[in-house]
Design an enzyme around this catalytic site. Structure first.
Site, PDB file in Angstrom:
ATOM      1  NE  ARG A   1      -3.784   4.465 -10.665  1.00  0.00           N
ATOM      2  CZ  ARG A   1      -3.547   5.726 -10.340  1.00  0.00           C
ATOM      3  NH1 ARG A   1      -3.074   6.561 -11.231  1.00  0.00           N
ATOM      4  NH2 ARG A   1      -3.767   6.146  -9.127  1.00  0.00           N
TER       5      ARG A   1
ATOM      6  CB  CYS B   1     -18.015   5.687 -28.034  1.00  0.00           C
ATOM      7  SG  CYS B   1     -17.394   5.719 -29.715  1.00  0.00           S
TER       8      CYS B   1
ATOM      9  N   GLY C   1       3.081  -3.339  -4.122  1.00  0.00           N
ATOM     10  CA  GLY C   1       2.824  -3.478  -5.548  1.00  0.00           C
ATOM     11  C   GLY C   1       3.142  -2.169  -6.247  1.00  0.00           C
ATOM     12  NE  ARG C   2      -0.966   2.757  -5.724  1.00  0.00           N
ATOM     13  CZ  ARG C   2      -2.064   2.807  -6.487  1.00  0.00           C
ATOM     14  NH1 ARG C   2      -2.038   3.454  -7.626  1.00  0.00           N
ATOM     15  NH2 ARG C   2      -3.185   2.231  -6.096  1.00  0.00           N
TER      16      ARG C   2
ATOM     17  N   GLY D   1       0.763  -1.241   0.000  1.00  0.00           N
ATOM     18  CA  GLY D   1       0.000   0.000   0.000  1.00  0.00           C
ATOM     19  C   GLY D   1       0.790   1.283   0.000  1.00  0.00           C
TER      20      GLY D   1
HETATM   21  C1  LIG Z   1      -3.436  -4.919  -3.789  1.00  0.00           C
HETATM   22  C2  LIG Z   1      -2.817  -5.561  -2.628  1.00  0.00           C
HETATM   23  C3  LIG Z   1      -1.496  -5.273  -2.288  1.00  0.00           C
HETATM   24  C4  LIG Z   1      -0.655  -4.268  -3.029  1.00  0.00           C
HETATM   25  O1  LIG Z   1      -1.103  -2.964  -2.839  1.00  0.00           O
HETATM   26  P1  LIG Z   1      -0.235  -1.751  -3.388  1.00  0.00           P
HETATM   27  O2  LIG Z   1      -1.013  -0.555  -3.024  1.00  0.00           O
HETATM   28  O3  LIG Z   1      -0.104  -1.920  -4.858  1.00  0.00           O
HETATM   29  O4  LIG Z   1       1.093  -1.819  -2.697  1.00  0.00           O
HETATM   30  C5  LIG Z   1      -0.942  -5.944  -1.218  1.00  0.00           C
HETATM   31  N1  LIG Z   1      -1.653  -6.856  -0.518  1.00  0.00           N
HETATM   32  C6  LIG Z   1      -2.926  -7.150  -0.814  1.00  0.00           C
HETATM   33  C7  LIG Z   1      -3.654  -8.156  -0.004  1.00  0.00           C
HETATM   34  C8  LIG Z   1      -3.557  -6.513  -1.872  1.00  0.00           C
HETATM   35  O5  LIG Z   1      -4.827  -6.797  -2.159  1.00  0.00           O
END
Ligand SMILES: *Cc1c(COP(=O)(O)O)cnc(C)c1O
Length: 416
Positions: free
Chosen positions: A313, A344, A276-277, A240
């Site tokens: 996004r 469209c 992730g992000r 996150g």
């Molecule tokens: C989406 C998700 C992440 C990654 O979140 P980011 O904001 O991209 O770092 C990590 N753990 C779980 C369980 C998720 O669903």
């Protein structure tokens, strides 16, 4: 965290390759990723946690291209997955199933069986039904599933409502009271082995305070369970951490770790995290061409060849993403444009009110498009999905071919 997309003499480069050359070679729209940036960001997390036993599990859903997963697997990354498809990608890219965490609120029986057969390391269980289902399947397979319960600490991550997951009204995880009961029940389930406890409260978090609040609540539960004889080997603090799209000042992994690690001192818990992000976000850009310029009565439109189906996004979250020229156009007069796609839908825009000096045929790039970009692409309007390219030093590799019309209709049939 900084990236390896830089301007040299008015031309945007991905590492040592001119982005205009990539567009020339592979066409547009096209996602371009930087290997060095992915590696830098993975290492930032790995080093931030170097003082404690830890495992960084990249969240595959942010960008699941096989080459992205391969680059991270080579560094020893673990992976956080949310489907059997993501697990298959990880395995195909050379990832180690033992370092996989399987998250998600709706894992099917088939997915759980497949994951157990492949030796997935940890199941982050999100409900009582899932716990029982997993126990039954593990027993059929004469094995035990190592689990963490994903607890929902009911803290406000202060992010966009669509990417906030740690409030009690969200569908994710189990509340702290239920978690306590389920852990006690799990000790009697022969197919289940308790390994840890997990929480993930949302995405694009800019500040550490929601993490600290969540951790306090989770650790209070850890203590209550310890008093009842339940000990954990690991704690999964989720992912996150945010990135900068405009002028945000996201916490760096080092500062994030420095803020929460003291709370874990003396607890003998391996730390797992699922970014992730923060790993993939600014490791990618979306390159597109200005097809035509349209002067409306009140607004100027730059109609580009990328659209909401390529990058959702802006439409989905009203997200502001930076749009820059790939090459400076000194001949063009600057004007304020809405950068829109050909789809469209009025919601099909990539940026509004952008000051740009462009003429038809110019290339533009959306910055920080490496996470939740291509993975959310669709074929809406019968548009093939974009090509994906990975730059490694002075080499650009095609890591996913642009979809053709034949790709789009594969599997479709007309009536006899
Ligand atoms: C989406 C998700 C992440 C990654 O979140 P980011 O904001 O991209 O770092 C990590 N753990 C779980 C369980 C998720 O669903």
């Amino acid at each position: 965290m900084s990236d390896h997309f830089v301007r040299r003499d008015g031309a945007l480069h991905a590492e040592d390759v001119a982005v205009a050359d990539i567009a020339q070679r592979f066409g547009t729209p096209c996602y371009v990723y930087s290997r060095a940036t992915l590696e830098r960001h993975y290492r930032a997390f790995d080093q931030a946690l170097a003082g404690v036993p830890h495992q960084v599990c990249y969240a595959v859903k942010a960008n699941s291209n096989l080459a992205v997963l391969q680059v991270l697997a080579k560094l020893g990354s673990g992976f956080d997955i949310v489907s059997a498809g993501e697990l298959r990608r990880v395995l195909m890219a050379g990832g180690d199933a033992a370092r996989v965490v399987f998250s998600g609120v709706g894992k099917t029986a088939e997915e759980l069986r497949f994951a157990l057969e492949q030796g997935v390391g940890i199941f982050n269980v999100e409900s009582e039904s899932e716990l029982r289902r997993l126990d039954a399947i593990a027993r059929q397979l004469h094995t035990r599933a190592a689990i963490a319960l994903r607890v929902n600490p009911d803290v406000d991550a202060k992010t966009h409502p669509y990417i906030s997951t740690g409030l009690k009204q969200n569908k994710f995880g189990v509340d702290l009271v239920t978690a306590e009961r389920l852990y006690l029940e799990a000790t009697h389930l022969p197919g289940i082995q308790i390994s840890g406890i997990a929480s993930h409260i949302g995405s694009q978090l800019l500040d550490v305070s929601p993490y600290l609040d969540a951790l306090d609540r989770v650790l209070a539960l850890v203590d209550r369970l310890a008093a009842k004889g339940i000990e954990f080997e690991h704690i999964d603090v989720g992912g996150g951490l945010g990135v900068r799209y405009r002028d945000e000042q996201p916490t760096e992994p080092e500062d994030w770790a420095r803020a929460f690690l003291p709370k874990l001192a003396g607890r003998n818990l391996k730390v797992m995290t699922e970014p992730g992000r923060a790993i993939a976000g600014n490791a990618g850009i979306l390159v597109m061409r200005v097809e035509l310029i349209k002067h409306g009565e009140t607004r100027h439109f730059a109609v580009v060849d990328a659209a909401m189906n390529d990058l959702l996004r802006p439409s989905l979250y009203q997200a502001w993403m930076d749009i820059v020229p790939v090459q400076d156009n000194t001949a063009a007069k600057p004007a304020t444009y809405d950068v829109v796609g050909p789809v469209c839908e009025t919601g099909d825009w990539l940026g509004k009110d952008r000051e740009l000096a462009i003429t038809e045929g110019d290339l533009l790039a959306v910055r920080t498009a490496g996470a939740y970009g291509f993975v959310m692409a669709s074929n809406y309007n019968s548009r093939g999905r974009a090509a994906e390219v990975m730059v490694d030093g002075d080499h650009a590799h095609l890591v996913r071919a642009r979809e053709t019309f034949e790709d789009l209709v594969r599997g479709e049939r007309v009536l006899p």
